[in-house]
Structures are given as C-alpha cells and as structure tokens.
Design a protein around this motif. Sequence first.
Motif, PDB file in Angstrom:
ATOM      1  N   ASN A   1       6.247  -4.867  -7.063  1.00 23.86           N
ATOM      2  CA  ASN A   1       7.154  -4.000  -7.826  1.00 23.86           C
ATOM      3  C   ASN A   1       6.427  -3.016  -8.731  1.00 23.86           C
ATOM      4  O   ASN A   1       7.061  -2.309  -9.508  1.00 23.86           O
ATOM      5  CB  ASN A   1       8.120  -4.867  -8.646  1.00 23.86           C
ATOM      6  CG  ASN A   1       8.973  -5.733  -7.749  1.00 23.86           C
ATOM      7  OD1 ASN A   1       9.616  -5.238  -6.818  1.00 23.86           O
ATOM      8  ND2 ASN A   1       8.960  -7.035  -7.983  1.00 23.86           N
ATOM      9  N   ASP A   2       5.104  -2.959  -8.643  1.00 22.42           N
ATOM     10  CA  ASP A   2       4.311  -2.064  -9.484  1.00 22.42           C
ATOM     11  C   ASP A   2       3.554  -1.067  -8.594  1.00 22.42           C
ATOM     12  O   ASP A   2       2.401  -1.281  -8.237  1.00 22.42           O
ATOM     13  CB  ASP A   2       3.339  -2.877 -10.343  1.00 22.42           C
ATOM     14  CG  ASP A   2       2.586  -2.043 -11.354  1.00 22.42           C
ATOM     15  OD1 ASP A   2       2.636  -0.796 -11.279  1.00 22.42           O
ATOM     16  OD2 ASP A   2       1.926  -2.642 -12.227  1.00 22.42           O
ATOM     17  N   ALA A   3       4.246   0.015  -8.234  1.00 25.92           N
ATOM     18  CA  ALA A   3       3.661   1.008  -7.322  1.00 25.92           C
ATOM     19  C   ALA A   3       2.390   1.627  -7.901  1.00 25.92           C
ATOM     20  O   ALA A   3       1.464   1.957  -7.155  1.00 25.92           O
ATOM     21  CB  ALA A   3       4.680   2.094  -6.995  1.00 25.92           C
ATOM     22  N   GLN A   4       2.327   1.785  -9.216  1.00 26.25           N
ATOM     23  CA  GLN A   4       1.119   2.342  -9.850  1.00 26.25           C
ATOM     24  C   GLN A   4      -0.081   1.437  -9.583  1.00 26.25           C
ATOM     25  O   GLN A   4      -1.162   1.913  -9.233  1.00 26.25           O
ATOM     26  CB  GLN A   4       1.326   2.486 -11.368  1.00 26.25           C
ATOM     27  CG  GLN A   4       2.344   3.513 -11.764  1.00 26.25           C
ATOM     28  CD  GLN A   4       1.802   4.933 -11.760  1.00 26.25           C
ATOM     29  OE1 GLN A   4       0.615   5.171 -11.684  1.00 26.25           O
ATOM     30  NE2 GLN A   4       2.705   5.896 -11.826  1.00 26.25           N
ATOM     31  N   ALA A   5       0.097   0.135  -9.756  1.00 29.69           N
ATOM     32  CA  ALA A   5      -1.002  -0.814  -9.542  1.00 29.69           C
ATOM     33  C   ALA A   5      -1.418  -0.849  -8.074  1.00 29.69           C
ATOM     34  O   ALA A   5      -2.613  -0.923  -7.767  1.00 29.69           O
ATOM     35  CB  ALA A   5      -0.600  -2.208 -10.023  1.00 29.69           C
ATOM     36  N   VAL A   6      -0.453  -0.790  -7.178  1.00 28.14           N
ATOM     37  CA  VAL A   6      -0.779  -0.777  -5.750  1.00 28.14           C
ATOM     38  C   VAL A   6      -1.527   0.510  -5.410  1.00 28.14           C
ATOM     39  O   VAL A   6      -2.531   0.494  -4.694  1.00 28.14           O
ATOM     40  CB  VAL A   6       0.483  -0.961  -4.883  1.00 28.14           C
ATOM     41  CG1 VAL A   6       0.142  -0.840  -3.400  1.00 28.14           C
ATOM     42  CG2 VAL A   6       1.150  -2.316  -5.171  1.00 28.14           C
ATOM     43  N   ALA A   7      -1.059   1.634  -5.951  1.00 27.67           N
ATOM     44  CA  ALA A   7      -1.739   2.915  -5.720  1.00 27.67           C
ATOM     45  C   ALA A   7      -3.159   2.876  -6.286  1.00 27.67           C
ATOM     46  O   ALA A   7      -4.096   3.385  -5.655  1.00 27.67           O
ATOM     47  CB  ALA A   7      -0.947   4.062  -6.342  1.00 27.67           C
ATOM     48  N   ASP A   8      -3.334   2.278  -7.463  1.00 25.46           N
ATOM     49  CA  ASP A   8      -4.680   2.134  -8.042  1.00 25.46           C
ATOM     50  C   ASP A   8      -5.592   1.365  -7.095  1.00 25.46           C
ATOM     51  O   ASP A   8      -6.738   1.753  -6.863  1.00 25.46           O
ATOM     52  CB  ASP A   8      -4.627   1.403  -9.389  1.00 25.46           C
ATOM     53  CG  ASP A   8      -4.011   2.228 -10.497  1.00 25.46           C
ATOM     54  OD1 ASP A   8      -3.896   3.460 -10.345  1.00 25.46           O
ATOM     55  OD2 ASP A   8      -3.630   1.621 -11.528  1.00 25.46           O
TER      56      ASP A   8
ATOM     57  N   SER B   1       9.727   0.613   1.550  1.00 26.55           N
ATOM     58  CA  SER B   1      10.056   0.907   0.148  1.00 26.55           C
ATOM     59  C   SER B   1       8.800   0.992  -0.705  1.00 26.55           C
ATOM     60  O   SER B   1       8.663   1.898  -1.533  1.00 26.55           O
ATOM     61  CB  SER B   1      10.981  -0.169  -0.418  1.00 26.55           C
ATOM     62  OG  SER B   1      12.208  -0.160   0.263  1.00 26.55           O
ATOM     63  N   LEU B   2       7.876   0.059  -0.501  1.00 27.71           N
ATOM     64  CA  LEU B   2       6.635   0.084  -1.273  1.00 27.71           C
ATOM     65  C   LEU B   2       5.815   1.327  -0.952  1.00 27.71           C
ATOM     66  O   LEU B   2       5.332   2.024  -1.850  1.00 27.71           O
ATOM     67  CB  LEU B   2       5.809  -1.181  -1.010  1.00 27.71           C
ATOM     68  CG  LEU B   2       4.460  -1.240  -1.729  1.00 27.71           C
ATOM     69  CD1 LEU B   2       4.615  -1.164  -3.239  1.00 27.71           C
ATOM     70  CD2 LEU B   2       3.712  -2.515  -1.322  1.00 27.71           C
ATOM     71  N   ILE B   3       5.668   1.634   0.323  1.00 26.92           N
ATOM     72  CA  ILE B   3       4.888   2.810   0.727  1.00 26.92           C
ATOM     73  C   ILE B   3       5.496   4.083   0.145  1.00 26.92           C
ATOM     74  O   ILE B   3       4.778   4.958  -0.332  1.00 26.92           O
ATOM     75  CB  ILE B   3       4.766   2.891   2.263  1.00 26.92           C
ATOM     76  CG1 ILE B   3       3.876   1.752   2.767  1.00 26.92           C
ATOM     77  CG2 ILE B   3       4.221   4.241   2.703  1.00 26.92           C
ATOM     78  CD1 ILE B   3       3.892   1.580   4.275  1.00 26.92           C
TER      79      ILE B   3
END
Length: 169
Positions: A148-155, A16-18
Amino acid sequence: MKVIGFAGWSGSGKTSLIEKVVAVLAGRGLEVSLIKHAHHTFDIDHEGKDSWRHREAGCREVLISSERRWSLIHELRGDAEMSLEALLLQLSPCDLVLVEGFKHAAIPKIEVRRTVVREAPFYLKDPHVVAVATDVKLDTALPQLDINDAQAVADFVVDYAFRMAAVQP
C-alpha cells in the motif's frame, strides 16, 4: 533500458500497484514503459471500427495514428507468441521498463502477494524474485515492501534497477 518485473497470482493487485508506482516514477521525471502479458485472447480494438475491419480482413499489422498517440496492432496469425526479449526490442528507448506477468521470465521481479492469495508463493522457488510487495509479514529474507506504499515500492525499484543491479555479476 533497465527492466524489473511484477509477478503475482490473479487478484494479487499487480495492476493497481504498478499503476501507482508508474505515477510516482513518472512524477520523478523517469521515462517508464510497460509490457503486460495477457493470458487470454484480448482485443484493444473494437468490432466495427475501421482498424478492426482491416485486421479482420486479413492485415498482418494495422497502425493507427493521431495527433495524440499511435498504436500498432500485430496479428500473429498462427505464429508463436513473442518472447519477452523480442517484445523489449519493440519498445522505444526509455529509462525503465516494468513488466507485468511473465512470471517465469529470468528477470528481476517483485512478487505481489496479498493475504487473500492462497496459491504457493513464487519467491520460494524463483531465484529472480528480488522482493515481495505484501500486506502481511512473510517468513523470507527477501526485502518486504508495503503493497500500500507506492512511494516505497518505487524507491526499491529505482534503487534496484539503477544501483543494485549495476553491482551484481
């Protein structure tokens, strides 16, 4: 190609995160590919389909092509499972490869950890874990990312893959 992995126990939310992180990265114009490790026998083909019938008849490889996509199915037929390094060589060039699973691979990886996971964390023993995506505060000096913060993980993924990894020996 830059490579970063996501590792975690079953039920931790890796897929889900990926999925969310890929959408963010692709939305930023990056060409992203993924290698996913499956622990079980899996099949992307279905019984009765022509490609399945050819594979069952003994084909080593079956390549399916249409105007929208192509897929190559390669039967190992008793050969050893391919290493992550060998699988990476099978991919077309891209900006970033995300790897799901392969928790013992010597690649930088983000551990995905939810409070519902009871198994021991990887980050305690694996020097290749560079961050933890989690839903709880952990006792570690590693960067902790909000699962729960995909933007932060992507960053973090972009920063690590394209900046931090470039300056490490």
